[in-house]
Design a protein around this motif. Structure first.
Motif, PDB file in Angstrom:
ATOM      1  N   HIS A 201     -16.357  13.083 -31.088  1.00 26.58           N
ATOM      2  CA  HIS A 201     -17.451  12.627 -30.237  1.00 26.58           C
ATOM      3  C   HIS A 201     -18.769  12.648 -30.999  1.00 26.58           C
ATOM      4  O   HIS A 201     -19.595  11.730 -30.877  1.00 26.58           O
ATOM      5  CB  HIS A 201     -17.534  13.507 -28.991  1.00 26.58           C
ATOM      6  CG  HIS A 201     -18.597  13.072 -28.038  1.00 26.58           C
ATOM      7  ND1 HIS A 201     -19.611  13.909 -27.636  1.00 26.58           N
ATOM      8  CD2 HIS A 201     -18.817  11.883 -27.418  1.00 26.58           C
ATOM      9  CE1 HIS A 201     -20.421  13.252 -26.808  1.00 26.58           C
ATOM     10  NE2 HIS A 201     -19.944  12.034 -26.661  1.00 26.58           N
ATOM     11  N   ASP A 202     -19.006  13.681 -31.814  1.00 22.79           N
ATOM     12  CA  ASP A 202     -20.224  13.759 -32.626  1.00 22.79           C
ATOM     13  C   ASP A 202     -20.278  12.636 -33.659  1.00 22.79           C
ATOM     14  O   ASP A 202     -21.342  12.061 -33.913  1.00 22.79           O
ATOM     15  CB  ASP A 202     -20.297  15.116 -33.333  1.00 22.79           C
ATOM     16  CG  ASP A 202     -20.530  16.264 -32.352  1.00 22.79           C
ATOM     17  OD1 ASP A 202     -21.016  15.973 -31.233  1.00 22.79           O
ATOM     18  OD2 ASP A 202     -20.220  17.423 -32.703  1.00 22.79           O
ATOM     19  N   ILE A 203     -19.124  12.317 -34.253  1.00 22.13           N
ATOM     20  CA  ILE A 203     -19.073  11.218 -35.223  1.00 22.13           C
ATOM     21  C   ILE A 203     -19.447   9.900 -34.560  1.00 22.13           C
ATOM     22  O   ILE A 203     -20.229   9.103 -35.116  1.00 22.13           O
ATOM     23  CB  ILE A 203     -17.670  11.134 -35.869  1.00 22.13           C
ATOM     24  CG1 ILE A 203     -17.399  12.367 -36.733  1.00 22.13           C
ATOM     25  CG2 ILE A 203     -17.542   9.865 -36.706  1.00 22.13           C
ATOM     26  CD1 ILE A 203     -15.990  12.425 -37.285  1.00 22.13           C
ATOM     27  N   MET A 204     -18.904   9.653 -33.373  1.00 24.64           N
ATOM     28  CA  MET A 204     -19.217   8.414 -32.661  1.00 24.64           C
ATOM     29  C   MET A 204     -20.704   8.315 -32.345  1.00 24.64           C
ATOM     30  O   MET A 204     -21.324   7.253 -32.491  1.00 24.64           O
ATOM     31  CB  MET A 204     -18.381   8.343 -31.376  1.00 24.64           C
ATOM     32  CG  MET A 204     -16.884   8.208 -31.604  1.00 24.64           C
ATOM     33  SD  MET A 204     -15.909   8.418 -30.089  1.00 24.64           S
ATOM     34  CE  MET A 204     -16.559   7.098 -29.097  1.00 24.64           C
ATOM     35  N   ASN A 205     -21.313   9.437 -31.952  1.00 25.13           N
ATOM     36  CA  ASN A 205     -22.742   9.432 -31.654  1.00 25.13           C
ATOM     37  C   ASN A 205     -23.580   9.167 -32.899  1.00 25.13           C
ATOM     38  O   ASN A 205     -24.581   8.435 -32.856  1.00 25.13           O
ATOM     39  CB  ASN A 205     -23.153  10.765 -31.022  1.00 25.13           C
ATOM     40  CG  ASN A 205     -22.714  10.873 -29.580  1.00 25.13           C
ATOM     41  OD1 ASN A 205     -22.506   9.868 -28.903  1.00 25.13           O
ATOM     42  ND2 ASN A 205     -22.553  12.099 -29.090  1.00 25.13           N
ATOM     43  N   ARG A 206     -23.181   9.771 -34.021  1.00 27.36           N
ATOM     44  CA  ARG A 206     -23.925   9.553 -35.266  1.00 27.36           C
ATOM     45  C   ARG A 206     -23.812   8.116 -35.747  1.00 27.36           C
ATOM     46  O   ARG A 206     -24.780   7.536 -36.250  1.00 27.36           O
ATOM     47  CB  ARG A 206     -23.406  10.503 -36.352  1.00 27.36           C
ATOM     48  CG  ARG A 206     -23.851  11.945 -36.195  1.00 27.36           C
ATOM     49  CD  ARG A 206     -23.466  12.738 -37.408  1.00 27.36           C
ATOM     50  NE  ARG A 206     -24.078  12.212 -38.610  1.00 27.36           N
ATOM     51  CZ  ARG A 206     -23.736  12.564 -39.850  1.00 27.36           C
ATOM     52  NH1 ARG A 206     -22.749  13.439 -40.028  1.00 27.36           N
ATOM     53  NH2 ARG A 206     -24.346  12.052 -40.891  1.00 27.36           N
ATOM     54  N   VAL A 207     -22.624   7.520 -35.595  1.00 31.63           N
ATOM     55  CA  VAL A 207     -22.448   6.116 -35.988  1.00 31.63           C
ATOM     56  C   VAL A 207     -23.380   5.218 -35.175  1.00 31.63           C
ATOM     57  O   VAL A 207     -24.075   4.353 -35.725  1.00 31.63           O
ATOM     58  CB  VAL A 207     -20.972   5.695 -35.801  1.00 31.63           C
ATOM     59  CG1 VAL A 207     -20.842   4.181 -35.897  1.00 31.63           C
ATOM     60  CG2 VAL A 207     -20.088   6.372 -36.842  1.00 31.63           C
ATOM     61  N   MET A 338     -21.379   0.800 -44.566  1.00 32.03           N
ATOM     62  CA  MET A 338     -21.548   1.912 -45.495  1.00 32.03           C
ATOM     63  C   MET A 338     -21.967   3.188 -44.769  1.00 32.03           C
ATOM     64  O   MET A 338     -21.514   4.293 -45.095  1.00 32.03           O
ATOM     65  CB  MET A 338     -22.588   1.542 -46.555  1.00 32.03           C
ATOM     66  CG  MET A 338     -22.877   2.644 -47.562  1.00 32.03           C
ATOM     67  SD  MET A 338     -21.471   3.034 -48.619  1.00 32.03           S
ATOM     68  CE  MET A 338     -21.417   1.590 -49.665  1.00 32.03           C
ATOM     69  N   VAL A 339     -22.832   3.040 -43.765  1.00 29.13           N
ATOM     70  CA  VAL A 339     -23.250   4.189 -42.955  1.00 29.13           C
ATOM     71  C   VAL A 339     -22.047   4.804 -42.244  1.00 29.13           C
ATOM     72  O   VAL A 339     -21.865   6.036 -42.227  1.00 29.13           O
ATOM     73  CB  VAL A 339     -24.323   3.758 -41.929  1.00 29.13           C
ATOM     74  CG1 VAL A 339     -24.613   4.887 -40.939  1.00 29.13           C
ATOM     75  CG2 VAL A 339     -25.603   3.352 -42.636  1.00 29.13           C
ATOM     76  N   ILE A 340     -21.206   3.964 -41.645  1.00 34.70           N
ATOM     77  CA  ILE A 340     -20.024   4.451 -40.916  1.00 34.70           C
ATOM     78  C   ILE A 340     -19.068   5.168 -41.860  1.00 34.70           C
ATOM     79  O   ILE A 340     -18.548   6.258 -41.547  1.00 34.70           O
ATOM     80  CB  ILE A 340     -19.326   3.274 -40.207  1.00 34.70           C
ATOM     81  CG1 ILE A 340     -20.246   2.695 -39.120  1.00 34.70           C
ATOM     82  CG2 ILE A 340     -18.001   3.709 -39.612  1.00 34.70           C
ATOM     83  CD1 ILE A 340     -19.710   1.441 -38.476  1.00 34.70           C
TER      84      ILE A 340
END
Length: 364
Positions: A201-207, A338-340
């Protein structure tokens, strides 16, 4: 000291990662037509997700209604910009007779120069120039312009049809993805353990957050480019400064090539309007070129690298790689992808060295 067997296993693991990257690049090239709309839909959903979420949390707007509001506003802005662009070019067409006369003057001057230097053999080195024909007739006979124009018109028509079809598919996919985001969260929490689901969930929010940051940076740089072009055109006395400013703003969203195209079009128009006076043309050519180089190659990579945590060098490498894979569209999606990739690498233990290499070294 590390166990030799562990070193061997680690080496094999990184070799498998390298082979997987090569395989993934091959699949991206082969499945290009299928993956392009999916990737664009995911990026579009990531950009619109914070706005829909804000409407839902702050104003208590139902999720479906928030999506409709955001996409309605996006459609309105898109149509308004399209109308502005259309009306601007219509104003140029209204003034076409004046510029046609200037073009004829420049054309006759060039033709006189060709006639004068015909015996020098310089022009005949490139192609046989017939003084009894006009310049356009010579170019048409030597370069086969008519078939080229016919093929261009056919390809442009196919491009428009494909663009409209792809745009509809991308919007539809992104809408359904946003509709299912809440259900996706529930499925993630149900499918994994508490720790894993929280991390995903944190990864999805950061993306979503970092992709939105990139779009904001690109918008700011493009807006700054348009403002500078408008000021330069006012100083040089070039007609329709709003048109060239808007053109620079829009094309700057396409990395590298967009600014070159807008610079070339603006310079050619300045030459057409101001000929034979060289100073406005030289001023526009040099000032816009220097501004594009400074903003595109100095300011933008540094801002993107510092805000997104990506090395400016890796941004340029990403542009080259994705441009080779997917052409024009690859240049647009290179930095968000690249960000993802960097975010996923940073949150997976064995891939953290790759995430560190992609970073700008601030956290080392």
């Amino acid at each position: 000291m590390q166990n030799p067997e562990n070193r061997l296993l680690r080496g094999i693991f990184y070799l498998l990662i390298f082979m997987s990257v090569i395989l993934a690049g091959t699949m991206l090239k082969v499945l290009e037509s299928f993956l392009k709309p999916v990737i664009l839909a995911v990026l579009l959903a990531a950009v619109f997700y914070p706005f829909v979420k804000r409407l839902n949390t702050k104003f208590k707007t139902p999720w479906f209604l928030g999506i409709l509001i955001v996409y309605a506003l996006f459609t309105i802005v898109f149509l308004v910009l399209g109308n502005i662009l259309t009306s601007s070019f219509m104003s140029i067409l209204d003034s076409f007779p004046k510029y046609e006369e200037r073009f004829r003057m420049i054309y006759h001057t060039m033709q006189a120069g060709f006639d004068k230097n015909q015996d020098s053999g310089l022009l005949n080195f490139f192609f046989d120039f017939n003084k009894d024909q006009t310049l356009l007739e010579n170019l048409s006979s030597q370069l086969n312009i008519v078939p080229l124009l016919r093929n261009f018109a056919l390809n442009f028509t196919n491009f428009l049809f494909s663009f409209m079809k792809s745009t509809f598919l991308i919007l539809l996919l992104s809408i359904f993805l946003l509709l299912e985001i809440n259900f996706t969260k529930k499925k993630v929490y149900a499918a994994f353990s508490d720790h894993s689901s929280t991390k995903i969930h944190d990864i999805m929010n950061r993306v979503a957050r970092d992709t939105t940051h990139y779009i904001s940076i690109k918008f700011f740089i493009s807006l700054l480019t348009g403002i500078f072009v408008f000021i330069f055109c006012l100083i040089a006395g070039v007609d329709f400064p709003l048109v060239w400013a808007f053109l620079a703003f829009v094309l700057n969203f396409v990395p590298t090539f967009g600014s070159i195209i807008s610079w070339a079009i603006t310079t050619v128009f300045a030459f057409l309007q101001c000929y034979p006076s060289p100073f406005p043309v030289i001023f526009i050519a040099i000032s816009v070129l220097v501004m594009n180089v400074f903003l595109g190659n100095v300011v933008e990579p540094r801002i993107e690298g510092e805000n997104l945590g990506i090395s400016p060098f890796m941004i340029l490498v990403s542009l080259s790689l994705w441009g080779w894979l997917w052409g024009f569209l690859g240049l647009i999606v290179a930095v968000p992808l690249m960000v993802i990739i960097k975010i996923f690498c940073e949150n997976i233990q064995v891939l953290r060295p790759i995430g560190t290499l992609l970073g700008n070294g601030k956290n080392c």
